[in-house]
Scaffold this active site. Structure first.
Site, PDB file in Angstrom:
ATOM      1  N   LYS A   1      55.355  56.193  33.360  1.00  0.00           N
ATOM      2  CA  LYS A   1      53.918  56.212  33.013  1.00  0.00           C
ATOM      3  C   LYS A   1      53.056  56.510  34.238  1.00  0.00           C
ATOM      4  O   LYS A   1      53.282  55.944  35.317  1.00  0.00           O
ATOM      5  CB  LYS A   1      53.503  54.857  32.425  1.00  0.00           C
ATOM      6  CG  LYS A   1      52.014  54.783  32.082  1.00  0.00           C
ATOM      7  CD  LYS A   1      51.588  53.366  31.750  1.00  0.00           C
ATOM      8  CE  LYS A   1      50.070  53.275  31.636  1.00  0.00           C
ATOM      9  NZ  LYS A   1      49.587  51.884  31.558  1.00  0.00           N
TER      10      LYS A   1
ATOM     11  N   HIS B   1      49.134  53.888  38.853  1.00  0.00           N
ATOM     12  CA  HIS B   1      47.743  54.095  38.454  1.00  0.00           C
ATOM     13  C   HIS B   1      46.910  54.438  39.669  1.00  0.00           C
ATOM     14  O   HIS B   1      47.044  53.807  40.720  1.00  0.00           O
ATOM     15  CB  HIS B   1      47.174  52.827  37.796  1.00  0.00           C
ATOM     16  CG  HIS B   1      47.982  52.353  36.635  1.00  0.00           C
ATOM     17  ND1 HIS B   1      49.175  51.699  36.798  1.00  0.00           N
ATOM     18  CD2 HIS B   1      47.777  52.463  35.301  1.00  0.00           C
ATOM     19  CE1 HIS B   1      49.680  51.411  35.604  1.00  0.00           C
ATOM     20  NE2 HIS B   1      48.855  51.865  34.689  1.00  0.00           N
TER      21      HIS B   1
ATOM     22  N   GLU C   1      46.145  48.413  41.510  1.00  0.00           N
ATOM     23  CA  GLU C   1      46.283  49.470  40.504  1.00  0.00           C
ATOM     24  C   GLU C   1      45.341  49.267  39.327  1.00  0.00           C
ATOM     25  O   GLU C   1      45.613  49.696  38.212  1.00  0.00           O
ATOM     26  CB  GLU C   1      47.737  49.581  40.051  1.00  0.00           C
ATOM     27  CG  GLU C   1      48.677  49.970  41.186  1.00  0.00           C
ATOM     28  CD  GLU C   1      49.895  50.753  40.735  1.00  0.00           C
ATOM     29  OE1 GLU C   1      49.932  51.235  39.591  1.00  0.00           O
ATOM     30  OE2 GLU C   1      50.811  50.891  41.558  1.00  0.00           O
TER      31      GLU C   1
END
Length: 265
Positions: free
Chosen positions: A179, A151, A94
């Site tokens: 997130k 991510h 990530e």
């Protein structure tokens, strides 16, 4: 939507919080940056442990964290840092800087939670080990709030997929903050990220959401969060960035203030 209080900071209310990554490979560099935050408009700092030199060692069990070294450094950092502290080990998959075994990642997360020296911890929601739920439960058992994250440094998933992942973090994993950081290949990708943020926060979010589109194309997403629903943003303090597209603290603070003033008119 519930807000999350970390120290004196209320995340999910009003202007997005500014988070500064601590990216130095040395403890002296980490502590120097941490100390400097007292003079900056910053609410939180994120210690990127994967960028810390010699944080991981080769053992017969694989690549494991050097826990005595990390925890001793963390204790020193805690004595000087003037803001709330996020602990993060970003895996290579990530966008992180240092490989680690699945068991090493789990051991590190648990040790950080046990240390009582972190205010909140980042746990990758879709870590290859499949142990995110276990680690989030462990953090909560130690009264440590969790940012669940994902991510994509190569592309921007479709809007529905971004929303789906954020909902998994909230509804299935029980994270305190959600997130997502993605890489745009076009201006349309930036709009996809912003649209997903708006849909999540308007329809589904019970907890604060932090999103960003990375790189220069996505820079606008780092300062317009109050308009679309993102509760925080990352900015550098002259110490190096933790992801492409981060603005300086001063630039970010100025632009956030402009957006806030316009929205209050």
């Amino acid at each position: 939507m519930q807000t999350v209080r970390i120290g004196y900071v209320e995340i999910g209310e009003g202007r997005p919080c500014i988070i500064v990554p601590l990216t130095s490979s040395s403890i002296d560099g980490v502590m120097d940056t941490a100390t400097s935050l007292a003079d900056l408009p910053v609410e939180l700092a994120e210690w990127r442990i994967d960028m810390f030199a010699d944080a991981v060692v080769e053992t017969p069990e694989g690549l494991m964290p050097d826990l005595p070294y990390i925890l001793q450094s963390l204790a020193g950092l805690r004595t000087v840092i003037p803001v709330a502290l996020i602990a993060t080990f970003r895996t290579v998959e990530e966008g992180g800087s240092c490989p680690i075994s699945d068991e090493g990642y789990a051991q590190l997360v648990k040790a950080l939670c046990d240390s009582r020296n972190v205010d909140i911890i980042d746990i990758e929601a879709f870590h290859r080990s499949g142990r995110a739920a276990e680690l989030i439960d462990y953090a909560h058992s130690r009264h440590v709030p969790v940012i669940a994250s994902f991510h994509d440094f190569e592309s921007t998933p479709e809007k529905d997929e971004i929303v789906r992942r954020l909902r998994v973090m909230q509804d299935e994993l029980g994270a305190d903050i959600l997130k997502a950081a993605v890489m745009p290949q076009s201006r349309a990708d930036v709009l996809t990220l912003l649209s997903a943020t708006e849909e999540m926060t308007e329809k589904y979010a019970e907890r604060p959401v932090i999103t960003m589109s990375m790189g220069s194309l996505g820079a606008v997403s780092r300062v317009c969060g109050q308009s679309f629903g993102s509760a925080a943003t990352f900015a550098h303090a002259g110490n190096g960035t933790s992801a492409p597209g981060q603005l300086s603290v001063e630039e970010t603070d100025t632009l956030l203030s402009i957006f806030e003033e316009v929205l209050q008119r």
